[in-house]
Design a protein around this motif. Structure first.
Motif, PDB file in Angstrom:
ATOM      1  N   PRO A   5      -4.241 -41.041  35.993  1.00 26.34           N
ATOM      2  CA  PRO A   5      -4.409 -41.780  34.740  1.00 26.34           C
ATOM      3  C   PRO A   5      -5.831 -41.587  34.201  1.00 26.34           C
ATOM      4  CG  PRO A   5      -3.257 -43.147  36.330  1.00 26.34           C
ATOM      5  CD  PRO A   5      -3.702 -41.906  37.061  1.00 26.34           C
ATOM      6  N   HIS A  23       2.469 -41.224  37.900  1.00 31.66           N
ATOM      7  CA  HIS A  23       1.233 -41.447  37.132  1.00 31.66           C
ATOM      8  C   HIS A  23       0.644 -42.807  37.515  1.00 31.66           C
ATOM      9  CE1 HIS A  23      -1.475 -40.511  33.885  1.00 31.66           C
ATOM     10  NE2 HIS A  23      -0.970 -41.314  32.997  1.00 31.66           N
ATOM     11  N   HIS A  68      -1.107 -47.563  36.026  1.00 27.73           N
ATOM     12  CA  HIS A  68      -2.046 -46.785  35.216  1.00 27.73           C
ATOM     13  C   HIS A  68      -3.497 -47.215  35.460  1.00 27.73           C
ATOM     14  CE1 HIS A  68      -3.595 -44.473  31.770  1.00 27.73           C
ATOM     15  NE2 HIS A  68      -2.436 -43.831  31.801  1.00 27.73           N
ATOM     16  N   ASP A  85       2.549 -37.760  29.487  1.00 29.63           N
ATOM     17  CA  ASP A  85       2.096 -38.893  30.297  1.00 29.63           C
ATOM     18  C   ASP A  85       2.612 -40.222  29.743  1.00 29.63           C
ATOM     19  OD1 ASP A  85       0.788 -37.047  31.802  1.00 29.63           O
ATOM     20  OD2 ASP A  85      -1.193 -37.974  31.641  1.00 29.63           O
ATOM     21  N   ASP A  86       2.575 -41.210  30.630  1.00 27.85           N
ATOM     22  CA  ASP A  86       2.858 -42.609  30.292  1.00 27.85           C
ATOM     23  C   ASP A  86       4.330 -42.863  29.940  1.00 27.85           C
ATOM     24  OD1 ASP A  86       0.141 -42.435  30.564  1.00 27.85           O
ATOM     25  OD2 ASP A  86      -0.350 -43.602  28.787  1.00 27.85           O
ATOM     26  N   HIS A 106       1.437 -37.060  25.387  1.00 26.31           N
ATOM     27  CA  HIS A 106       1.914 -38.386  25.786  1.00 26.31           C
ATOM     28  C   HIS A 106       3.306 -38.628  25.194  1.00 26.31           C
ATOM     29  CE1 HIS A 106      -2.335 -38.791  26.727  1.00 26.31           C
ATOM     30  NE2 HIS A 106      -1.999 -39.776  27.538  1.00 26.31           N
TER      31      HIS A 106
HETATM   32 ZN   LIG Z   1      -1.791 -41.986  31.167  1.00 25.30          ZN
END
Ligand SMILES: [Zn+2]
Length: 310
Positions: free
Chosen positions: A138, A95, A99, A29-30, A228
């Motif tokens: 998120p 995503h 966020h 993620d991110d 992440h």
């Molecule tokens: Zn995230």
């Protein structure tokens, strides 16, 4: 003689036969980079480390991006980080642009933010013969009520998306914050201590999710592992690959993991907690997970992370 042969066959079964491998899809993620603001050079180093580690260990993965991170004077260089993921054969999903949490954002604004989150990614995917199909909440926060969640997920379906659930996680963001802080202060000893604790915790967490899956479904499901895009993971890919191998988990693409029929079960969770899906199914089926044996994040990591983000 027959019984001797029988015993030999049994011995072979016990020690010689390969253990059946389970499947796990790795998701990051991110994207392009988790955590504090990074210069382009730092972001390039992080992305390169992560992708080299994935390639070296033959791990397929999908990253979920926030296009807001691309804004600014270095936009082209930051978009190029996403291109590197696709060039490496990895996938990218949505995503959200900024966020946001669906728990704290009105539905119409959240939908607009999700749509805005595909502006750059969709053409990038198209140039690689891919289409944007996956959405990751998120904070895993899916709204304060089931009605909001269902309404948003109807929008997702109408726009060709599926929700990417999470059935394995290791609180990597907590360790990553502490690791980044230590590196930022030039304290290599603290960074390597945080990394050791992270890997120890990851081994325990992976084992726990396997056990929790058996408690809930009587078998090991195909897992979807939330990580992440952090410098910590970039510096840990070989060790994470070894942990998966020790657990007889074979990394597969998200689509492959999602073929497990378990992901067709609709869960009825409509509350504010950003829980992973085993907890959501546990709520739906009124069946407990073995939380008494859930590993604890070391107190020092927890306290440092809280102090950093206060
Ligand atoms: Zn995230």
């Amino acid at each position: 003689m027959a019984s001797f042969r029988c015993a030999l066959a049994l011995l072979y079964l016990l020690i010689g036969a390969p253990l059946r491998a389970g499947d796990v899809a790795l998701t990051f993620d991110d994207l392009p980079t988790y955590g504090r603001f990074r210069t382009v050079a730092e972001a390039q180093r992080l992305t390169g480390g992560l992708l080299d580690g994935l390639r070296r260990n033959r791990l397929p993965a999908i990253g979920f991006d926030n296009e807001k991170q691309l804004e600014g004077p270095d936009k082209a260089a930051r978009i190029a980080l996403l291109t590197r993921w696709l060039d490496a054969g990895m996938q990218i999903g949505n995503h959200g642009y900024a966020h946001l949490s669906l728990d704290r954002t009105p539905l119409d604004r959240y939908v607009a933010d999700t749509a805005r989150g595909e502006t750059i990614t969709r053409p990038l995917l198209a140039a690689h013969g891919e289409t944007e199909r996956w959405f990751r909440y998120p904070y895993l926060e899916s709204g304060n009520s089931l009605a909001v969640r269902r309404a948003f997920e109807a929008w997702l379906t109408a726009h060709g998306y599926r929700v990417a659930p999470v059935t394995m996680e290791n609180a990597d963001w907590e360790f990553a914050d502490v690791y980044d802080d230590a590196l930022g202060r030039g304290d290599q000893a603290a960074a390597s201590r945080a990394r050791d604790q992270y890997l120890e915790f990851t081994a325990a967490a992976v084992a726990w999710y396997r056990k929790a899956s058996v408690a809930l479904f009587g078998r090991e499901i195909r897992f979807v592992f939330l990580l992440h895009a952090s410098q910590l993971n970039a510096d840990s890919m070989d060790a994470i690959a070894a942990i998966l191998a020790n657990n007889h988990l074979k990394p597969v693409r998200l689509e492959t993991a999602m073929r497990d029929p378990v992901y067709r079960i609709r869960d009825d969770y409509g509350g504010p907690d950003g829980d992973e899906w085993l907890s959501r199914w546990s709520f739906t089926f009124h069946k407990d997970l073995p939380f008494e044996s859930f590993p604890a994040v070391p107190a020092g990591i927890d306290a440092t992370e809280k102090a950093l983000t206060r």
